[in-house]
Every structure is written in C-alpha cells, then in structure tokens.
Write an enzyme that holds these catalytic residues in place. Sequence first.
Site, PDB file in Angstrom:
ATOM      1  N   LYS A 271       0.841  -1.209   0.000  1.00 10.44           N
ATOM      2  CA  LYS A 271       0.000   0.000   0.000  1.00 10.44           C
ATOM      3  C   LYS A 271       0.870   1.252   0.000  1.00 10.44           C
ATOM      4  CE  LYS A 271      -4.249  -2.147   1.366  1.00 10.44           C
ATOM      5  NZ  LYS A 271      -5.257  -2.429   2.391  1.00 10.44           N
TER       6      LYS A 271
ATOM      7  N   ARG B 152      -2.855 -10.347   4.978  1.00 13.22           N
ATOM      8  CA  ARG B 152      -3.257 -10.417   3.570  1.00 13.22           C
ATOM      9  C   ARG B 152      -2.123  -9.821   2.743  1.00 13.22           C
ATOM     10  NH1 ARG B 152      -5.626  -6.935  -0.008  1.00 13.22           N
ATOM     11  NH2 ARG B 152      -7.128  -7.815  -1.474  1.00 13.22           N
TER      12      ARG B 152
END
Length: 268
Positions: free
Chosen positions: A212, A245
């Site tokens: 991210k 994840r």
Amino acid sequence: MLASKRPLVMGILNVTPDSFSDGGSYQKPEIAVQHARRMLAEGADIIDIGGESTRPGAEPITEQIELDRVVPVVQLLRSETDALISVDTSTAAVMQEVSPMCDLINDVRALTRSGAIAAAADSGLPICLMHMRGEPKTMQDHPVYDNLISDIINFFSSRIVICEAANIDRRRLLVDPGFGFGKTPEDNLILLNRLAEFLCLELPILVGLSRKSTISKIVGSEAALTIGSVVGAMLAINSGASIVRVHDVAETVAALSMALATKREQIL
Ligand code: YH5
C-alpha cells in the site's frame, strides 16, 4: 474453521483488469488460478479472490461484472483444492453465489451494502468486517477522525451488534482496521503501532498492508516494497494479528517461519 494456533497467510488474487500487480492478465480464470496455485505452493493458507478494485479513486462496478469476474475463478479453484478460499466482496449477489464454494467472506464495507447482512448470515461462513471511511472513489479526500482508534473500535462494536441481531454469531466475525481506506499515512502508522488495542474486541484481527502507498512512501523504491510489506506484516503479527493479507507469499511465509521457530524455540 479459521481457528489456528499460528497466524495465517492470505494470498491476494486480484481478478480486476486494472489491478496493479496483474496488469489485466487475470481475466481468464485459468491464469488467475495459476497464480493461486503458486501462492499455495509458497505456503499461503488462504486465497483471497476479489473482482472489484477498491484502490483509492477506483470507480464502482456493476454486480454483473463482479459476478462474471469472480464466480468462474472461485469455481475453478474450488474444483482442484481444499485450501481455504476467501472472497473479497461487498455485493450480496456475489456472496450468495460463491458461499457454497468458499470458506470466508471478506467485506471491505463491513456488510453495509443492501442485502449483504442477510446474504452473509445465510452463508454460515466466517466474515471479515473491514473499516473504511467513505467509498474508494473519494475516501482519500481529506480523511479526519475524532479519535482514530476509538472511532474504528466504536464502528466495529456497532457492526457486531447489527450482525448479532441478524443471527450472525459473534464467533463468526473477524475485524480489520482497513489500512489505506480513508486514512492518512500517519493514521496508518498509528493503526499499526496500536493494533493490539483492537484485541479488546476479542475477535481475530486481519491486516492488509501489502504494497500500500504508506509503505511506498516510507521505503521509497519499488524494489523495497516487498521487504517493507513483510516487515509490516510481521509487526502486525507481533501485535496480535491472526491473518495477514499479502502479495508476496513466499517472503512472508519465510519471515513468519523465522518468528514462529524463535517463539517455539525449535526448528519447525
Ligand atoms: C485490506 O486491507 N485491501 S483491496 C492499494 C494499493 C495496494 C493494495 C496503492 N481488500 C484490504 O489490496 N481486504 C483490499 O496500493 C482488503 N483488508 C481486507 N480485509 C486494496 C489493496 C491495495 C490497495
């Protein structure tokens, strides 16, 4: 079903044409499933299949497009593995269609869309409730919180009450603070630093930090994104996360093995 003594690694399988890591190449179910096979061979415990891009600025898609992307991949993967399959969806029709073939519903909108609570309840599956402020299209336009941690904990508390009222046993729920979903980079770092505070909910914590933008901003280069993501996953696990994840399954599994062997003081 998801009860585990050790943290689990969830490999990300994007079936979106715009997804950054697949360049559109997963439109064919066979190609998507090849990537799933590779992640399973690398030690992934769960494969998370998602057909809607929820990156900042992403446009919503129709229910039919999401069904067309996700269902064939879930069918094909289910036909060849008993590994845990998660579906990253907020759409009731997708939940209804895939739940007989999968093991977890992962909803970045925490069952707030119309029909989602009932579809998730009927599935009988575990459900991950993720916190997002706003919608992907606009969520990064100046996110502000009263108090980041308590706002998110209060959000979960109210979603949990709503789920329980809809006959979803609390023990079916997981929570995820939603890194990057309507949060500034500093907010994301506070969430990671104070992740253990979410343990007060007494539910398993799932964390998705992998690649991210907060990580890119910290580590700079594209080449360092994997190591930044692996360290982020390990910090999350150290604060009590049950599932991470990730895109980089092999590297995350190696790091986790190192931490686990140390904790148990034995070679695993
Ligand atoms: C999550 O955190 N995230 S989809 C932007 C990126 C890189 C990756 C700018 N589904 C989560 O992976 N489900 C997604 O670079 C999720 N938790 C859960 N439970 C967004 C994503 C991504 C976005």
